[in-house]
Design a protein around this motif. Structure first.
Motif, PDB file in Angstrom:
ATOM      1  N   LYS A  72     -78.166  79.681  61.032  1.00 15.22           N
ATOM      2  CA  LYS A  72     -78.582  78.538  61.843  1.00 15.22           C
ATOM      3  C   LYS A  72     -78.971  79.015  63.246  1.00 15.22           C
ATOM      4  N   ILE A  73     -78.204  79.919  63.810  1.00 14.66           N
ATOM      5  CA  ILE A  73     -78.508  80.453  65.146  1.00 14.66           C
ATOM      6  C   ILE A  73     -79.833  81.209  65.111  1.00 14.66           C
ATOM      7  N   MET A  74     -80.025  82.013  64.086  1.00 13.13           N
ATOM      8  CA  MET A  74     -81.275  82.767  63.964  1.00 13.13           C
ATOM      9  C   MET A  74     -82.462  81.826  63.758  1.00 13.13           C
ATOM     10  N   ASP A  75     -82.257  80.797  62.958  1.00 16.50           N
ATOM     11  CA  ASP A  75     -83.325  79.820  62.749  1.00 16.50           C
ATOM     12  C   ASP A  75     -83.677  79.110  64.045  1.00 16.50           C
ATOM     13  N   ASP A  76     -82.636  78.714  64.796  1.00  9.13           N
ATOM     14  CA  ASP A  76     -82.872  78.039  66.075  1.00  9.13           C
ATOM     15  C   ASP A  76     -83.575  78.961  67.062  1.00  9.13           C
ATOM     16  N   LEU A  77     -83.149  80.216  67.102  1.00  9.60           N
ATOM     17  CA  LEU A  77     -83.776  81.189  67.997  1.00  9.60           C
ATOM     18  C   LEU A  77     -85.227  81.434  67.600  1.00  9.60           C
ATOM     19  N   MET A 105     -88.504  80.601  69.910  1.00  6.56           N
ATOM     20  CA  MET A 105     -89.537  81.587  70.227  1.00  6.56           C
ATOM     21  C   MET A 105     -90.915  81.099  69.779  1.00  6.56           C
ATOM     22  N   THR A 106     -90.986  80.469  68.637  1.00  2.00           N
ATOM     23  CA  THR A 106     -92.257  79.933  68.145  1.00  2.00           C
ATOM     24  C   THR A 106     -92.781  78.860  69.096  1.00  2.00           C
ATOM     25  N   ASN A 107     -91.898  77.989  69.540  1.00  2.00           N
ATOM     26  CA  ASN A 107     -92.302  76.937  70.488  1.00  2.00           C
ATOM     27  C   ASN A 107     -92.741  77.530  71.817  1.00  2.00           C
ATOM     28  N   ALA A 108     -92.033  78.558  72.277  1.00  2.00           N
ATOM     29  CA  ALA A 108     -92.388  79.200  73.543  1.00  2.00           C
ATOM     30  C   ALA A 108     -93.770  79.840  73.451  1.00  2.00           C
ATOM     31  N   MET A 109     -94.066  80.447  72.318  1.00  2.00           N
ATOM     32  CA  MET A 109     -95.387  81.061  72.142  1.00  2.00           C
ATOM     33  C   MET A 109     -96.471  79.985  72.118  1.00  2.00           C
TER      34      MET A 109
END
Length: 82
Positions: A6-11, A15-19
């Protein structure tokens, strides 16, 4: 293990949103810069390449006609004996 995924998915989602945000900002900055350059060039009364080439062709034609007329005048003057 479920928490770690879940943490990896959220991270990964973060990152996808930031890009996506960075890409949007880049596109917006390019649009603003292009608009500013277009306004700057328009205020300088610059001509396009097509306009320049058209005027250059007209000038070349006028030059050629002028040379032909000079030759014709010289021939007429020679003929009349002046």
């Amino acid at each position: 293990m479920q928490t770690r995924n879940k943490i990896m998915d959220d991270l990964s989602q973060l990152m996808t949103n930031a890009m996506g945000v960075a890409q949007g900002a880049k596109d917006e900055a390019e649009t603003a810069m292009n608009s500013m350059m277009d306004r700057w060039l328009a205020n300088r009364n610059l001509v396009t390449r097509e306009e320049f080439d058209a005027v250059r062709a007209m000038a070349q034609k006028a030059r050629e006609e002028n040379e032909a007329l000079k030759a014709r005048i010289a021939a007429l003057e020679e003929k009349s004996g002046d």
